[in-house]
Design a protein around this motif. Structure first.
Motif, short mmCIF file in Angstrom:
data_model
loop_
_atom_site.label_atom_id
_atom_site.label_comp_id
_atom_site.label_asym_id
_atom_site.label_seq_id
_atom_site.Cartn_x
_atom_site.Cartn_y
_atom_site.Cartn_z
N ASN A 185 0.83 -1.20 0.00
CA ASN A 185 0.00 0.00 0.00
C ASN A 185 0.86 1.26 0.00
O ASN A 185 0.52 2.25 -0.65
CB ASN A 185 -0.92 0.00 1.22
N SER B 116 0.22 -1.09 -5.28
CA SER B 116 -1.22 -1.13 -5.54
C SER B 116 -1.62 -0.14 -6.64
O SER B 116 -2.47 -0.45 -7.48
CB SER B 116 -2.00 -0.85 -4.25
N THR B 117 -1.04 1.05 -6.65
CA THR B 117 -1.41 2.04 -7.67
C THR B 117 -0.99 1.57 -9.06
O THR B 117 -1.70 1.81 -10.04
CB THR B 117 -0.76 3.40 -7.37
N ILE C 159 -3.48 -1.02 -10.25
CA ILE C 159 -4.71 -0.36 -10.70
C ILE C 159 -4.54 0.16 -12.11
O ILE C 159 -5.42 -0.02 -12.97
CB ILE C 159 -5.10 0.76 -9.73
N ASN D 83 -12.00 -2.69 -10.48
CA ASN D 83 -12.05 -2.86 -9.03
C ASN D 83 -11.95 -4.34 -8.65
O ASN D 83 -11.18 -4.72 -7.76
CB ASN D 83 -13.37 -2.28 -8.50
N THR E 3 -6.80 -0.41 -2.22
CA THR E 3 -7.40 -0.13 -3.53
C THR E 3 -8.58 0.81 -3.45
O THR E 3 -8.79 1.63 -4.34
CB THR E 3 -7.84 -1.45 -4.20
N SER F 241 -9.11 3.37 -1.50
CA SER F 241 -8.74 4.78 -1.36
C SER F 241 -8.43 5.42 -2.70
O SER F 241 -8.50 6.65 -2.83
CB SER F 241 -7.53 4.91 -0.42
N VAL F 242 -8.10 4.61 -3.69
CA VAL F 242 -7.84 5.13 -5.03
C VAL F 242 -9.06 4.98 -5.94
O VAL F 242 -9.47 5.92 -6.63
CB VAL F 242 -6.62 4.41 -5.66
N LEU F 243 -9.64 3.78 -5.94
CA LEU F 243 -10.70 3.47 -6.90
C LEU F 243 -12.05 4.10 -6.55
O LEU F 243 -12.78 4.53 -7.44
CB LEU F 243 -10.85 1.95 -7.03
N ALA G 16 -12.23 7.66 -7.65
CA ALA G 16 -12.24 7.69 -9.11
C ALA G 16 -13.60 7.30 -9.66
O ALA G 16 -14.10 7.91 -10.63
CB ALA G 16 -11.15 6.76 -9.65
N THR H 64 -16.45 -2.54 -4.28
CA THR H 64 -15.12 -2.60 -3.66
C THR H 64 -15.10 -3.57 -2.49
O THR H 64 -14.18 -4.39 -2.34
CB THR H 64 -14.69 -1.20 -3.17
#
Length: 428
Positions: free
Chosen positions: A71, A76-77, A80, A98, A119, A121-123, A126, A141
């Motif tokens: 993380n 993880s980014t 994605i 996701n 994941t 916190s990003v997806l 978005a 999610t």
């Protein structure tokens, strides 16, 4: 009668807000005192030590730490970005991304909560920005993260394997097919909703973009191959594989992606310690409850009682599923495993139910429990990121929960779904 009162007292303490580990320990100590007087406390101390020092359980803090390093280390980014380039061009593709990212991430961390934190916190932001409702973003999610815990490595499987003396590696193999089936079903359901509600596509498919994201995520994609290849190939045990995951994730984050500095490493270590403490405290205190149940022979009497009613495996599995679904609504996943394994394993062995199949069944029930309030640990985490209400999100989540239920039914009533690869690889 006394055993029932002891268990009821434990649930009562949980209901009034006492920590689950404290409730388990207090009720178990009370039971041992009633059985053996002050000598019961001496045995309890030994059980706590033995319960927390099992070698396979070392894998739990290591996989938790590996997830925290992923993380903070940029892994993880990049996953994605890769999955988005691969399938994001499909209508509703961000929802499919996701699911895909959760499946990749689970192959390293083994934890649904870590999956959502990394994941989501990003997806989720978005998805909200692209027009998805916060409830839908939180639901997909959460459900995909919980499904992913049956894909190896899996912390619930490690815990079950250590408590039931079942091969953890065979449990890992058994989770592959159900996990993949569930992942594709979640993607198909996401596509259905995307068409029905005209959800957006992302950028069109671009081969150069896919190539760039593949190169950027190459080390992240190699990580599960190294870990699982070592475990399945017999080079390392599951515990050693967890150590390998930590070393590899740290190496990639520090020397390849160069996103882990001392500050981020400190936060990753703190996160890993906190999550580990929760699980291991439950494990240690549950050993005392297991000692009490053993001395009262409650599991054996329960097995005999159910066997007196029916010896049909399918009916017994249905009874167990209903019980576990209820238990999952009110208990943390680790606590549910710890409580049920000593109770049901005698019945599992008596009726000839494969312990590996039962382990996947139990893990799927834990996944469902993570989605069903009031506890719903993964759903609550997802909702906190999406800033949406748990109960309204649960309504949106029902179709995705139905997918988890379908996978559970397949594992329960079509044993080859979980045992096919195990039988093929290990010639059982």
């Amino acid at each position: 009668m006394t055993e029932a009162l002891i268990l009821l007292s434990m649930f009562a303490m949980i209901a009034i807000g006492l920590p689950i580990a404290v409730s388990i320990l207090a009720s178990a100590l009370l039971g041992l005192w009633l059985l053996n007087g002050h000598l019961g406390f001496l045995n309890a101390a030994l059980s706590i030590f033995d319960g927390a020092t099992s070698f396979p359980l070392i894998a739990i803090p290591l996989f938790i730490l590996a997830g925290a390093l992923m993380n903070t280390g940029g892994i993880s980014t990049r996953l994605i970005a890769f999955v988005s380039a691969l399938i994001g061009f499909i209508r509703g593709g961000l929802a499919m991304v996701n699911v895909g990212v959760s499946m990749f991430f689970a192959e390293i961390s083994g934890s649904a909560v870590a999956d959502v934190a990394a994941t989501g916190s990003v997806l989720i932001p978005a998805m909200k920005k692209r027009g998805y409702s916060p409830r839908f973003a939180a639901a997909i999610t959460s459900s995909s993260a919980s499904l992913a815990i049956i894909i190896p490595p899996s912390i619930p499987m490690i815990l079950y394997g250590a408590l039931s003396d079942t091969s953890i590696v065979q449990l890992f193999v058994a989770g592959i097919v159900p996990g993949v089936i569930g992942g594709f079903l979640l993607m198909a359901l996401s596509y259905y909703f995307a068409v029905r509600y005209d959800l957006p596509r992302e950028a069109g498919f671009s081969l150069p973009r896919l190539w760039e994201t593949t190169k950027d995520a190459a080390w992240a994609l190699v990580l599960p191959v190294i870990i699982l290849g070592g475990i399945f190939g017999g080079v390392v045990t599951a515990t050693e594989g967890a150590g390998l995951a930590v070393v590899t994730a740290l190496f990639i984050g520090v020397f390849i992606y160069r996103e882990i500095d001392l500050g981020r490493l400190y936060h990753a270590l703190v996160e890993g310690v906190v999550q580990t403490a929760v699980v291991m405290l439950l494990v240690a205190t549950s050993a005392v409850l297991g000692l009490y149940l053993t001395e009262t022979e409650l599991p054996q009497r329960l097995a005999q009682g159910i066997s007196a009613v029916t010896t049909n495996k399918l009916v017994v599995l249905m009874i167990i599923n209903v019980f576990l679904l209820f238990l999952g609504m009110i208990l943390h996943g680790a606590a549910a495993i710890i409580l049920t394994v000593p109770i049901f394993m005698p019945l599992v062995h008596q009726l000839g139910i494969d312990p590996v199949q039962f382990g996947i069944l139990l893990t799927l029930n834990i996944a469902l429990g993570q989605q069903t309030p009031p506890v719903a640990s993964v759903l609550v985490t997802s909702c906190s990121i999406a800033k949406t209400d748990v109960w309204s999100t649960t309504k949106t989540n029902l179709p995705f929960i139905a997918v988890l239920m379908l996978v559970l039914l397949l594992v329960t009533y079509v044993p080859s779904v979980s045992l096919g690869l195990v039988d093929a690889f290990y010639d059982r």
